[in-house]
Design an enzyme around this catalytic site. Structure first.
Site, PDB file in Angstrom:
ATOM      1  N   CYS A  79       0.824  -1.209   0.000  1.00 29.30           N
ATOM      2  CA  CYS A  79       0.000   0.000   0.000  1.00 29.30           C
ATOM      3  C   CYS A  79       0.862   1.265   0.000  1.00 29.30           C
ATOM      4  CB  CYS A  79      -0.975  -0.070   1.169  1.00 29.30           C
ATOM      5  SG  CYS A  79      -2.417   0.944   0.902  1.00 29.30           S
ATOM      6  N   HIS A 170      -3.302  -5.232   1.956  1.00 29.42           N
ATOM      7  CA  HIS A 170      -2.653  -5.433   3.262  1.00 29.42           C
ATOM      8  C   HIS A 170      -2.724  -6.882   3.718  1.00 29.42           C
ATOM      9  CE1 HIS A 170      -2.191  -1.191   4.613  1.00 29.42           C
ATOM     10  NE2 HIS A 170      -3.166  -0.980   3.746  1.00 29.42           N
ATOM     11  N   GLU A 172      -0.994  -8.361   5.855  1.00 30.63           N
ATOM     12  CA  GLU A 172      -0.655  -8.520   7.281  1.00 30.63           C
ATOM     13  C   GLU A 172      -1.897  -8.490   8.163  1.00 30.63           C
ATOM     14  OE1 GLU A 172      -0.365  -5.906   5.478  1.00 30.63           O
ATOM     15  OE2 GLU A 172      -0.952  -4.135   6.639  1.00 30.63           O
TER      16      GLU A 172
HETATM   17  N1  GLN Z   1      -3.630   6.317   0.974  1.00 32.11           N
HETATM   18  C1  GLN Z   1      -2.348   6.069   1.575  1.00 32.11           C
HETATM   19  C2  GLN Z   1      -1.237   6.831   0.852  1.00 32.11           C
HETATM   20  O1  GLN Z   1      -1.468   7.447  -0.130  1.00 32.11           O
HETATM   21  C3  GLN Z   1      -2.018   4.599   1.566  1.00 32.11           C
HETATM   22  C4  GLN Z   1      -2.996   3.869   2.428  1.00 32.11           C
HETATM   23  C5  GLN Z   1      -2.453   2.632   3.051  1.00 32.11           C
HETATM   24  O2  GLN Z   1      -1.245   2.414   3.132  1.00 32.11           O
HETATM   25  N2  GLN Z   1      -3.360   1.835   3.561  1.00 32.11           N
HETATM   26  O3  GLN Z   1      -0.128   6.805   1.283  1.00 32.11           O
END
Ligand code: GLN
Length: 187
Positions: A79, A170, A172
């Protein structure tokens, strides 16, 4: 013993440490260039990519991270971690490592889909992966050396380039360690 580090500046560090330990490797938080030098693979967790990037600048970690990853340290970004690894984001200006040849679109799934879950077909995994997306990016453009391992409606959400692995979601959070195992397999 194999040690996998988790970049511990901001984000869901503890969950990654637990998932890694469940696979029988040592897991260690990484906050300094010295700690970075002592690991066999690295996880860059989700959180807020602008914050993680700014803190990496403040802790003097941008260059050491870039060098370690370019030198072949197996690295997995989830992410915000995917965003940090990217070469560019579609909008805005923020510190990036630029080691993964993709353009990332932040918060790509829009307000209606801020967070959602999906049984995702992942190339190389036999059973679908229960993927949790939270304000997730997608990959807008991939370079020639980047392999797409999963997508949602043709938007890549999991990619690999050499020893770099990245997911928009994610793993995890679900207790399914198969993607962390893919990272360990790259060591
Ligand atoms: N929206 C976040 C970003 O732009 C990422 C979100 C996340 O890691 N769950 O960094």
């Amino acid at each position: 013993m194999t040690t996998v580090g988790v970049l511990a500046l901001q984000g869901d560090v503890r969950e990654h440490l637990h998932t890694l330990e469940s696979l029988g490797v040592a897991a260690a938080p990484v906050k300094t260039p010295d700690e970075l030098g002592a690991i066999d693979a690295l996880v860059i967790p989700g959180g807020e990519s602008t914050t993680i990037g700014k803190m990496a600048v403040r802790f003097g970690l941008i260059e050491p991270l870039r060098r370690s990853i370019e030198d072949g340290l197996p690295t997995y970004g989830t992410c915000a971690g995917l965003i940090l690894l990217a070469g560019a984001v579609t909008d805005g200006d923020q510190p990036l490592l630029g080691v993964l040849d993709v353009v990332a679109r932040r918060n790509a799934f829009g307000r209606q889909n801020e967070s959602f879950e999906s049984a995702l077909e992942v190339h190389g995994l036999e059973e679908p992966f229960h993927a949790v997306f939270i304000r997730a990016p997608w990959v807008e453009k991939v370079g020639a050396d980047v392999e797409v391992l999963a997508d949602i409606d043709e938007h890549p959400v999991m990619v690999r380039q050499g020893k770099i692995l990245a997911t928009s979601f994610h793993p995890e959070l679900t207790g399914d360690a198969r993607i962390h195992q893919l990272l360990i397999d790259l060591i």
